[in-house]
Design a protein around this motif. Structure first.
Motif, PDB file in Angstrom:
ATOM      1  N   LYS A   1       3.731   1.744  -5.347  1.00  0.00           N
ATOM      2  CA  LYS A   1       2.055   2.174  -5.161  1.00  0.00           C
ATOM      3  C   LYS A   1       1.488   0.885  -4.038  1.00  0.00           C
ATOM      4  O   LYS A   1       0.677   1.450  -3.214  1.00  0.00           O
ATOM      5  N   ASP A   2       2.080  -0.276  -4.316  1.00  0.00           N
ATOM      6  CA  ASP A   2       1.320  -1.325  -3.483  1.00  0.00           C
ATOM      7  C   ASP A   2       2.143  -1.045  -1.940  1.00  0.00           C
ATOM      8  O   ASP A   2       1.074  -1.332  -0.926  1.00  0.00           O
ATOM      9  N   LYS A   3       3.187  -0.674  -1.662  1.00  0.00           N
ATOM     10  CA  LYS A   3       3.747  -0.456  -0.569  1.00  0.00           C
ATOM     11  C   LYS A   3       3.152   0.773   0.177  1.00  0.00           C
ATOM     12  O   LYS A   3       2.468   0.653   1.409  1.00  0.00           O
ATOM     13  N   GLU A   4       2.526   1.735  -0.703  1.00  0.00           N
ATOM     14  CA  GLU A   4       1.998   2.763  -0.265  1.00  0.00           C
ATOM     15  C   GLU A   4       0.679   2.498   0.313  1.00  0.00           C
ATOM     16  O   GLU A   4       0.002   3.087   1.438  1.00  0.00           O
ATOM     17  N   ARG A   5      -0.007   1.786  -0.430  1.00  0.00           N
ATOM     18  CA  ARG A   5      -1.481   1.178   0.180  1.00  0.00           C
ATOM     19  C   ARG A   5      -1.316   0.404   1.431  1.00  0.00           C
ATOM     20  O   ARG A   5      -2.095   0.585   2.391  1.00  0.00           O
ATOM     21  N   VAL A   6      -0.298  -0.326   1.425  1.00  0.00           N
ATOM     22  CA  VAL A   6       0.022  -1.136   3.003  1.00  0.00           C
ATOM     23  C   VAL A   6       0.062  -0.022   3.994  1.00  0.00           C
ATOM     24  O   VAL A   6      -0.602  -0.406   5.152  1.00  0.00           O
ATOM     25  N   LEU A   7       1.160   0.897   3.686  1.00  0.00           N
ATOM     26  CA  LEU A   7       0.997   1.875   4.830  1.00  0.00           C
ATOM     27  C   LEU A   7      -0.216   2.893   5.057  1.00  0.00           C
ATOM     28  O   LEU A   7      -0.350   2.843   6.229  1.00  0.00           O
TER      29      LEU A   7
ATOM     30  N   THR B   1       1.734  -6.405  11.676  1.00  0.00           N
ATOM     31  CA  THR B   1       1.570  -7.510  10.673  1.00  0.00           C
ATOM     32  C   THR B   1       0.387  -7.203  10.058  1.00  0.00           C
ATOM     33  O   THR B   1      -0.643  -7.663  10.649  1.00  0.00           O
ATOM     34  N   LEU B   2       0.281  -6.980   8.497  1.00  0.00           N
ATOM     35  CA  LEU B   2      -0.791  -7.010   8.142  1.00  0.00           C
ATOM     36  C   LEU B   2      -1.091  -8.311   6.935  1.00  0.00           C
ATOM     37  O   LEU B   2      -0.107  -8.588   6.293  1.00  0.00           O
ATOM     38  N   ASP B   3      -2.131  -8.705   6.800  1.00  0.00           N
ATOM     39  CA  ASP B   3      -2.429  -9.763   5.732  1.00  0.00           C
ATOM     40  C   ASP B   3      -2.667  -9.108   4.277  1.00  0.00           C
ATOM     41  O   ASP B   3      -3.162  -7.914   3.943  1.00  0.00           O
ATOM     42  N   VAL B   4      -1.770  -9.809   3.095  1.00  0.00           N
ATOM     43  CA  VAL B   4      -1.897  -9.400   1.901  1.00  0.00           C
ATOM     44  C   VAL B   4      -3.087  -9.956   1.251  1.00  0.00           C
ATOM     45  O   VAL B   4      -3.090 -11.052   1.150  1.00  0.00           O
ATOM     46  N   THR B   5      -4.231  -9.320   1.009  1.00  0.00           N
ATOM     47  CA  THR B   5      -5.290  -9.844   0.323  1.00  0.00           C
ATOM     48  C   THR B   5      -5.894  -8.927  -0.887  1.00  0.00           C
ATOM     49  O   THR B   5      -5.283  -7.964  -0.923  1.00  0.00           O
ATOM     50  N   ALA B   6      -6.726  -9.602  -1.633  1.00  0.00           N
ATOM     51  CA  ALA B   6      -7.169  -8.725  -2.569  1.00  0.00           C
ATOM     52  C   ALA B   6      -7.898  -7.672  -2.166  1.00  0.00           C
ATOM     53  O   ALA B   6      -7.915  -6.390  -2.941  1.00  0.00           O
ATOM     54  N   GLU B   7      -8.387  -7.601  -1.056  1.00  0.00           N
ATOM     55  CA  GLU B   7      -9.223  -6.251  -0.432  1.00  0.00           C
ATOM     56  C   GLU B   7      -8.065  -5.277  -0.273  1.00  0.00           C
ATOM     57  O   GLU B   7      -8.322  -4.247  -0.511  1.00  0.00           O
ATOM     58  N   LEU B   8      -7.037  -5.478   0.250  1.00  0.00           N
ATOM     59  CA  LEU B   8      -5.716  -4.585   0.631  1.00  0.00           C
ATOM     60  C   LEU B   8      -5.190  -4.460  -0.668  1.00  0.00           C
ATOM     61  O   LEU B   8      -4.808  -3.001  -0.772  1.00  0.00           O
ATOM     62  N   LEU B   9      -4.848  -5.207  -1.493  1.00  0.00           N
ATOM     63  CA  LEU B   9      -4.055  -4.577  -2.759  1.00  0.00           C
ATOM     64  C   LEU B   9      -4.938  -5.305  -3.822  1.00  0.00           C
ATOM     65  O   LEU B   9      -4.730  -6.325  -4.462  1.00  0.00           O
ATOM     66  N   PRO B  10      -5.992  -4.744  -4.437  1.00  0.00           N
ATOM     67  CA  PRO B  10      -6.434  -5.090  -5.504  1.00  0.00           C
ATOM     68  C   PRO B  10      -6.002  -4.900  -6.832  1.00  0.00           C
ATOM     69  O   PRO B  10      -4.975  -4.325  -6.909  1.00  0.00           O
ATOM     70  N   PRO B  11      -6.433  -5.803  -7.882  1.00  0.00           N
ATOM     71  CA  PRO B  11      -5.693  -5.572  -9.198  1.00  0.00           C
ATOM     72  C   PRO B  11      -5.889  -4.177  -9.795  1.00  0.00           C
ATOM     73  O   PRO B  11      -6.838  -3.470  -9.622  1.00  0.00           O
TER      74      PRO B  11
END
Length: 111
Positions: free
Chosen positions: A72-78, A37-47
């Motif tokens: 793209k966002d899901k790829e960044r999370v992975l 489980t990962l936190d969704v933050t601006a560091e993980l998913l920047p604008p």
């Protein structure tokens, strides 16, 4: 393990009663087994910005609005999950190495 087996759940609040709580996503394998489980933050998913420098996507400023994650966002999370998993494996490897050294010292003293 290939990335084809992994999927990212929809963002959810870990505790909806708490104001200011971060959004979290689950990295799921096979549709049911939650690996992390990962936190969704601006560091993980920047604008994300387009070529002109305009912001195309960003996390919602309002906590009540659920973020929608694109491909793209899901790829960044992975990718973040892979980095986290690699660090965890390396830490476990180092810990096992230290335990092995300690075990060898004990066996040597017993001889």
């Amino acid at each position: 393990m290939t990335t084809q087996d992994l999927d990212v759940s929809e963002p959810r609040r870990p505790n909806p009663d708490t104001d200011g709580a971060a959004w979290v996503v689950d990295v799921v394998k096979g549709g049911s087994k939650v690996l992390a489980t990962l936190d969704v933050t601006a560091e993980l998913l920047p604008p994300r910005k387009n070529a002109k420098g305009r912001v195309v996507w960003s996390l919602p400023a309002e906590i009540g609005q659920q973020p929608r994650l694109g491909l793209k966002d899901k790829e960044r999370v992975l990718e973040a999950y892979k980095v986290q998993r690699k660090k965890r494996k390396e830490a476990n490897h180092e810990k096992a190495k230290e335990l092995s050294k300690a075990q060898k010292k004990i066996e040597k003293k017993q001889r």
